[in-house]
Enzyme design. Structure first.
Site, short mmCIF file in Angstrom:
data_model
loop_
_atom_site.label_atom_id
_atom_site.label_comp_id
_atom_site.label_asym_id
_atom_site.label_seq_id
_atom_site.Cartn_x
_atom_site.Cartn_y
_atom_site.Cartn_z
N GLY A 54 13.43 48.47 34.84
CA GLY A 54 13.93 47.92 36.87
C GLY A 54 12.06 47.50 37.09
O GLY A 54 11.45 47.73 36.62
N ALA A 55 12.21 46.50 37.70
CA ALA A 55 10.78 45.66 37.90
C ALA A 55 10.56 46.11 38.84
O ALA A 55 8.65 46.46 38.26
CB ALA A 55 11.49 44.08 38.72
N ARG A 90 6.62 44.06 28.98
CA ARG A 90 7.66 42.90 29.21
C ARG A 90 7.30 41.59 29.69
O ARG A 90 6.58 41.64 30.67
CB ARG A 90 8.56 43.69 29.20
N GLN A 202 23.12 48.59 31.69
CA GLN A 202 23.02 49.37 32.93
C GLN A 202 23.68 49.91 33.77
O GLN A 202 23.31 50.61 34.81
CB GLN A 202 21.28 48.32 33.40
N ASP A 243 13.65 40.12 39.20
CA ASP A 243 12.40 40.39 38.74
C ASP A 243 11.42 39.88 38.72
O ASP A 243 10.46 40.07 38.43
CB ASP A 243 12.83 40.51 36.85
N ASN A 253 16.53 37.23 37.50
CA ASN A 253 17.24 38.98 37.22
C ASN A 253 18.02 39.27 35.78
O ASN A 253 18.13 38.03 35.20
CB ASN A 253 18.48 39.42 38.42
O1 MRU Z 1 15.83 45.18 31.49
P1 MRU Z 1 15.91 45.88 33.10
O2 MRU Z 1 16.70 47.33 32.55
O3 MRU Z 1 14.50 46.52 33.05
O4 MRU Z 1 16.55 44.87 33.97
C1 MRU Z 1 16.57 45.73 35.22
C2 MRU Z 1 17.24 44.52 36.51
O5 MRU Z 1 17.50 43.72 36.00
C3 MRU Z 1 16.72 44.51 37.96
O6 MRU Z 1 17.94 43.91 38.34
C4 MRU Z 1 15.95 44.61 37.91
O7 MRU Z 1 14.61 44.57 37.95
C5 MRU Z 1 15.73 44.89 39.29
S1 MRU Z 1 15.49 45.98 40.18
C6 MRU Z 1 15.31 46.84 41.61
#
Ligand code: MRU
Length: 376
Positions: A54-55, A90, A202, A243, A253
């Site tokens: 998550g970002a 990442r 997720q 993201d 995203n």
């Molecule tokens: O691969 P992830 O689980 O890190 O991806 C997360 C997302 O795409 C979320 O929607 C994004 O990071 C926003 S989190 C507030």
């Protein structure tokens, strides 16, 4: 947010002052496991393997990762190595680079003996700022939900969300979930359709879990069901996370978000992205052309992990052996498909002008990059 009635964040400095505590999100929803990270390598591994993801949380984790590195060595070389290694974990979520820049700015010009304290103070502030930013986004997004509830004469508001942009993806409260929790806590009848979000699920494993913990009614759906539900008027609003958002409002995203935006546009359902300011990248304009899209391992697609009837956590293969697999982790929704951006400074239009007006203090010194010439 509360877990089993106890307030909890996703990341914290342990009481011993020399380790970072995190929730191991790869074990949810079946097990709530806390990990104690004690080195830069631990944090790099945690980000890469999505123990933390998550970002906003990736940003906070990177900040604490720099602290762990400085606990071992406070030299310039160690600082540079930590930033390079963390930056390489990442590529898509810009919060990672933002947090590393913040940490370097807080530490670089300090004498070595002051660096750790300065780093810990900045990392803690980044975590606390994330919580207040999410709370503010909740307040600014709430009227969107209240307006729909009023229009529906108090009937429940159905929000669709994709992936997990909840408190598990941030330090607390969450971005897309900020308005949802604010509405629920304010007594607005609300229900959430949660995309399972293949391949790592997720939505099914994290969003459903955290909504249940807070008592918010939700229904897990397959990723392909959202369009059908919108066509039949079951969805009032889409709220997703982000993201990276470019200077013209293109939203990057979790993979599959773009398809939800297309369905929303075709069916007239408002589509909002919840965007904390550290997720805005004013150095980029054309999201499709410029945003690096992470590609992850095939095993995330070929295998599925879950709980067997006897309670054991098992991973099984679901794709024939020797099958070619592509696993893109994110996609870009062009600004033209986005109704609005829910930020900590209000709901703003996904345009160059509105973003620049909303965040004048974050604009590059040299000004915004030129707009891409209008495509033929
Ligand atoms: O691969 P992830 O689980 O890190 O991806 C997360 C997302 O795409 C979320 O929607 C994004 O990071 C926003 S989190 C507030």
């Amino acid at each position: 947010m509360k877990v089993a009635g106890k307030p909890m964040r996703t990341i914290w400095l342990d009481a011993d002052g020399c380790s970072i505590g995190v929730i191991d999100q790869t074990q949810l929803p079946h097990r709530l496991e806390i990990l104690r990270l004690t080195s830069l390598d631990d944090m790099v591994h945690a980000i890469r393997t999505m123990v933390v993801r998550g970002a906003p949380l990736i940003g906070a984790a990177a900040a604490y990762g720099v602290c762990l590195a400085l606990m071992a060595d406070r030299s310039d070389g160690a600082l540079d190595h930590a930033c390079q290694t963390l930056a390489a974990t990442r590529p898509t979520a810009v919060n990672l680079r933002w947090a590393l820049d913040e940490m370097v700015a807080a530490v670089r010009n300090r004498p070595r003996e002051e660096r750790l304290a300065a780093a810990l103070a900045r990392a803690q502030a980044i975590a606390d700022e994330d919580v207040s930013i999410c709370a503010s986004m909740g307040r600014h997004g709430l009227p969107l939900i209240e307006a729909i509830a009023a229009r529906k004469g108090g009937a429940r508001v159905n929000v669709l969300t994709h992936c997990n942009a909840g408190w598990l993806a941030a330090v607390d409260i969450g971005t897309a979930t900020g308005p949802i929790y604010a509405a629920h806590d304010g007594g607005v009848p609300i229900h959430v359709y949660v995309d399972e979000t293949r391949p790592r699920n997720q939505g099914a494993s994290l969003t459903a879990w955290e909504l249940q913990q807070h008592g918010v009614p939700c229904t897990v759906i397959t990723d392909n069901a959202g369009g059908h539900l919108m066509q039949h008027g079951y969805v009032d609003l889409v709220i997703v996370g982000a993201d990276r958002v470019t200077a013209q409002g293109d939203v990057c995203n979790k993979i599959g978000t773009y398809l939800k935006a297309l369905a929303a546009r075709d069916t007239g359902v408002p589509f909002y992205a919840a965007v904390p300011s550290p997720t805005i990248d004013f150095a980029m304009v054309d999201g499709l052309a410029e945003i690096p899209i992470e590609e992850r391992g095939a095993e995330e697609v070929t295998h599925l992990t879950g709980k067997a009837a006897d309670g054991r956590i098992e991973t099984v293969r679901i794709v024939p052996e020797r099958t070619a697999v592509a696993n893109y982790a994110f996609d870009v929704t062009p600004a033209r498909l986005v109704t609005g951006l829910i930020t900590e400074r209000g709901v703003i239009a996904p345009t160059r002008a509105a973003l620049a007006a909303g965040f004048p203090d974050l604009l590059p010194e040299q000004g915004l990059p030129p707009a891409p010439s209008a495509k033929p």
